[in-house]
Design an enzyme around this catalytic site. Structure first.
Site, PDB file in Angstrom:
ATOM      1  N   SER A 194       3.004  -5.725  -1.052  1.00 34.81           N
ATOM      2  CA  SER A 194       3.554  -4.741  -1.984  1.00 34.81           C
ATOM      3  C   SER A 194       5.046  -4.572  -1.734  1.00 34.81           C
ATOM      4  O   SER A 194       5.462  -4.031  -0.698  1.00 34.81           O
ATOM      5  CB  SER A 194       2.842  -3.400  -1.817  1.00 34.81           C
ATOM      6  OG  SER A 194       3.443  -2.420  -2.630  1.00 34.81           O
TER       7      SER A 194
ATOM      8  N   HIS B  16       2.480  -8.038  -4.803  1.00 32.11           N
ATOM      9  CA  HIS B  16       1.923  -6.907  -5.543  1.00 32.11           C
ATOM     10  C   HIS B  16       3.081  -6.072  -6.082  1.00 32.11           C
ATOM     11  O   HIS B  16       3.918  -5.587  -5.323  1.00 32.11           O
ATOM     12  CB  HIS B  16       1.049  -6.063  -4.602  1.00 32.11           C
ATOM     13  CG  HIS B  16       0.283  -4.987  -5.282  1.00 32.11           C
ATOM     14  ND1 HIS B  16      -0.949  -5.207  -5.877  1.00 32.11           N
ATOM     15  CD2 HIS B  16       0.559  -3.674  -5.452  1.00 32.11           C
ATOM     16  CE1 HIS B  16      -1.388  -4.068  -6.378  1.00 32.11           C
ATOM     17  NE2 HIS B  16      -0.498  -3.113  -6.141  1.00 32.11           N
TER      18      HIS B  16
ATOM     19  N   ASP C 190       4.130  -2.797  -8.015  1.00 34.99           N
ATOM     20  CA  ASP C 190       3.706  -1.469  -8.459  1.00 34.99           C
ATOM     21  C   ASP C 190       4.577  -0.994  -9.620  1.00 34.99           C
ATOM     22  O   ASP C 190       5.768  -0.728  -9.445  1.00 34.99           O
ATOM     23  CB  ASP C 190       3.807  -0.466  -7.313  1.00 34.99           C
ATOM     24  CG  ASP C 190       2.755  -0.695  -6.251  1.00 34.99           C
ATOM     25  OD1 ASP C 190       1.569  -0.818  -6.631  1.00 34.99           O
ATOM     26  OD2 ASP C 190       3.097  -0.762  -5.063  1.00 34.99           O
TER      27      ASP C 190
ATOM     28  N   MET D 122       5.201   1.967 -12.064  1.00 35.30           N
ATOM     29  CA  MET D 122       4.905   3.394 -12.179  1.00 35.30           C
ATOM     30  C   MET D 122       5.778   4.039 -13.250  1.00 35.30           C
ATOM     31  O   MET D 122       6.969   3.737 -13.341  1.00 35.30           O
ATOM     32  CB  MET D 122       5.136   4.089 -10.836  1.00 35.30           C
ATOM     33  CG  MET D 122       4.403   3.461  -9.668  1.00 35.30           C
ATOM     34  SD  MET D 122       4.692   4.411  -8.146  1.00 35.30           S
ATOM     35  CE  MET D 122       3.989   3.290  -6.927  1.00 35.30           C
TER      36      MET D 122
ATOM     37  N   HIS E  69       0.492  -4.220 -11.066  1.00 37.48           N
ATOM     38  CA  HIS E  69      -0.405  -3.069 -10.994  1.00 37.48           C
ATOM     39  C   HIS E  69       0.177  -1.965 -11.875  1.00 37.48           C
ATOM     40  O   HIS E  69       1.149  -1.300 -11.496  1.00 37.48           O
ATOM     41  CB  HIS E  69      -0.518  -2.624  -9.532  1.00 37.48           C
ATOM     42  CG  HIS E  69      -1.433  -1.464  -9.321  1.00 37.48           C
ATOM     43  ND1 HIS E  69      -1.582  -0.865  -8.078  1.00 37.48           N
ATOM     44  CD2 HIS E  69      -2.242  -0.768 -10.154  1.00 37.48           C
ATOM     45  CE1 HIS E  69      -2.437   0.130  -8.179  1.00 37.48           C
ATOM     46  NE2 HIS E  69      -2.847   0.224  -9.425  1.00 37.48           N
TER      47      HIS E  69
ATOM     48  N   MET F 125       0.368   1.321 -13.067  1.00 32.93           N
ATOM     49  CA  MET F 125       0.049   2.736 -12.862  1.00 32.93           C
ATOM     50  C   MET F 125       0.797   3.548 -13.911  1.00 32.93           C
ATOM     51  O   MET F 125       1.748   4.294 -13.623  1.00 32.93           O
ATOM     52  CB  MET F 125       0.422   3.146 -11.437  1.00 32.93           C
ATOM     53  CG  MET F 125      -0.505   2.553 -10.399  1.00 32.93           C
ATOM     54  SD  MET F 125      -0.005   2.935  -8.702  1.00 32.93           S
ATOM     55  CE  MET F 125       1.094   1.556  -8.410  1.00 32.93           C
TER      56      MET F 125
ATOM     57  N   MET G 260      -8.282   2.234  -4.777  1.00 33.57           N
ATOM     58  CA  MET G 260      -7.143   2.940  -4.212  1.00 33.57           C
ATOM     59  C   MET G 260      -7.631   3.772  -3.035  1.00 33.57           C
ATOM     60  O   MET G 260      -8.545   4.579  -3.182  1.00 33.57           O
ATOM     61  CB  MET G 260      -6.481   3.838  -5.249  1.00 33.57           C
ATOM     62  CG  MET G 260      -5.798   3.096  -6.391  1.00 33.57           C
ATOM     63  SD  MET G 260      -4.464   2.004  -5.841  1.00 33.57           S
ATOM     64  CE  MET G 260      -3.384   3.144  -4.964  1.00 33.57           C
TER      65      MET G 260
ATOM     66  N   PHE H 221       3.160   6.565  -4.013  1.00 39.09           N
ATOM     67  CA  PHE H 221       4.147   6.405  -2.950  1.00 39.09           C
ATOM     68  C   PHE H 221       3.642   5.454  -1.876  1.00 39.09           C
ATOM     69  O   PHE H 221       2.450   5.439  -1.559  1.00 39.09           O
ATOM     70  CB  PHE H 221       4.490   7.760  -2.319  1.00 39.09           C
ATOM     71  CG  PHE H 221       5.069   8.752  -3.280  1.00 39.09           C
ATOM     72  CD1 PHE H 221       6.418   8.724  -3.601  1.00 39.09           C
ATOM     73  CD2 PHE H 221       4.252   9.697  -3.890  1.00 39.09           C
ATOM     74  CE1 PHE H 221       6.945   9.638  -4.509  1.00 39.09           C
ATOM     75  CE2 PHE H 221       4.768  10.606  -4.792  1.00 39.09           C
ATOM     76  CZ  PHE H 221       6.125  10.576  -5.102  1.00 39.09           C
TER      77      PHE H 221
ATOM     78  N   ASP I 189      -5.960  -0.908  -1.716  1.00 33.08           N
ATOM     79  CA  ASP I 189      -4.523  -0.619  -1.748  1.00 33.08           C
ATOM     80  C   ASP I 189      -4.272   0.793  -1.234  1.00 33.08           C
ATOM     81  O   ASP I 189      -4.746   1.765  -1.818  1.00 33.08           O
ATOM     82  CB  ASP I 189      -4.019  -0.755  -3.189  1.00 33.08           C
ATOM     83  CG  ASP I 189      -2.511  -0.551  -3.317  1.00 33.08           C
ATOM     84  OD1 ASP I 189      -1.853  -0.304  -2.300  1.00 33.08           O
ATOM     85  OD2 ASP I 189      -2.009  -0.643  -4.455  1.00 33.08           O
TER      86      ASP I 189
END
Length: 217
Positions: free
Chosen positions: A7, A31, A33, A35, A64, A66, A135, A141, A173
């Protein structure tokens, strides 16, 4: 064999190319993220980041998402180099349609669930997904502590997979590192998403060997 997904949220973003190259022999994929500051309380990477990653790495990339409206971003991320798209059960009103949409672009389709989301919400989608991402912290965070009760949740998901004779992968994760990675592999995890456990871990070479050994059991 269990794999390590790095990540980049925990990497030194000012030197991202060097960071990825530093660990690339010890990881299997990246990975990313994504957001939106709405579904999760943070705002992070978009299309420019995956475009930047693709200038110096050919490794698989999991985007991913989110975000509140993931469907709007799927096509763009695949076109820019994502090999897997992970969406959240909590925001997809027509989850089967979203999973099939991801697959229509040739990407793997994973569904993520937050710590408080029960496994029962996945009953109808399991035959259609390539994987489930559990998760093990509340998303938003990097650097949070693993929620201990999530280990049992992972074991139950693995039991469901075996009992229904399904082939989806199990990813985890959040708070994954030296203390629990091997135990998670033994519980049935196929993909270990690690941020601090990769980029800020002097024991990464040893941990990688331990993960490989656990995978062979």
């Amino acid at each position: 064999m269990a794999i390590v997904s790095a990540s980049i949220l925990a990497a030194n973003l000012a030197h991202l190319s060097e960071e990825v190259k530093r660990v690339q022999e010890l990881i299997d994929e990246i990975h990313l993220d994504v957001m939106d500051g709405h579904f999760v309380p943070n705002l992070t990477f978009g299309f420019p980041m995956i475009e930047a990653l693709r200038t110096f790495t050919n490794m698989p990339i999991d985007a991913h998402l989110m975000v509140t409206n993931p469907t709007e971003l799927i096509k763009g991320f695949v076109e820019k180099g994502a090999t897997r798209i992970t969406v959240h059960q909590e925001v997809c009103y027509h989850l089967h349609r979203t999973v099939e949409y991801i697959k229509s672009f040739g990407a793997e389709a994973f569904v993520a669930i937050n710590p408080a989301t029960p496994l029962s919400t996945l009953d109808e989608i399991l035959p259609y997904v390539d994987g489930i991402l559990v998760m093990t912290v509340n998303p938003g965070f990097s650097g949070q502590k693993f929620i201990p009760t999530m280990l049992d949740k992972i074991k139950r998901l693995n039991d469901i997979r075996k009992g229904r004779e399904l082939n989806f992968k199990i990813a985890v994760d959040g708070g994954v590192g030296n203390e629990n990675a091997v135990e998670l592999v033994r519980a049935g995890v196929d993909i270990l998403v690690m941020g601090y456990g990769v980029f800020r871990n002097p024991r990464l070479p040893e941990l990688r060997r331990e993960i490989l050994n656990a995978s062979g059991q």
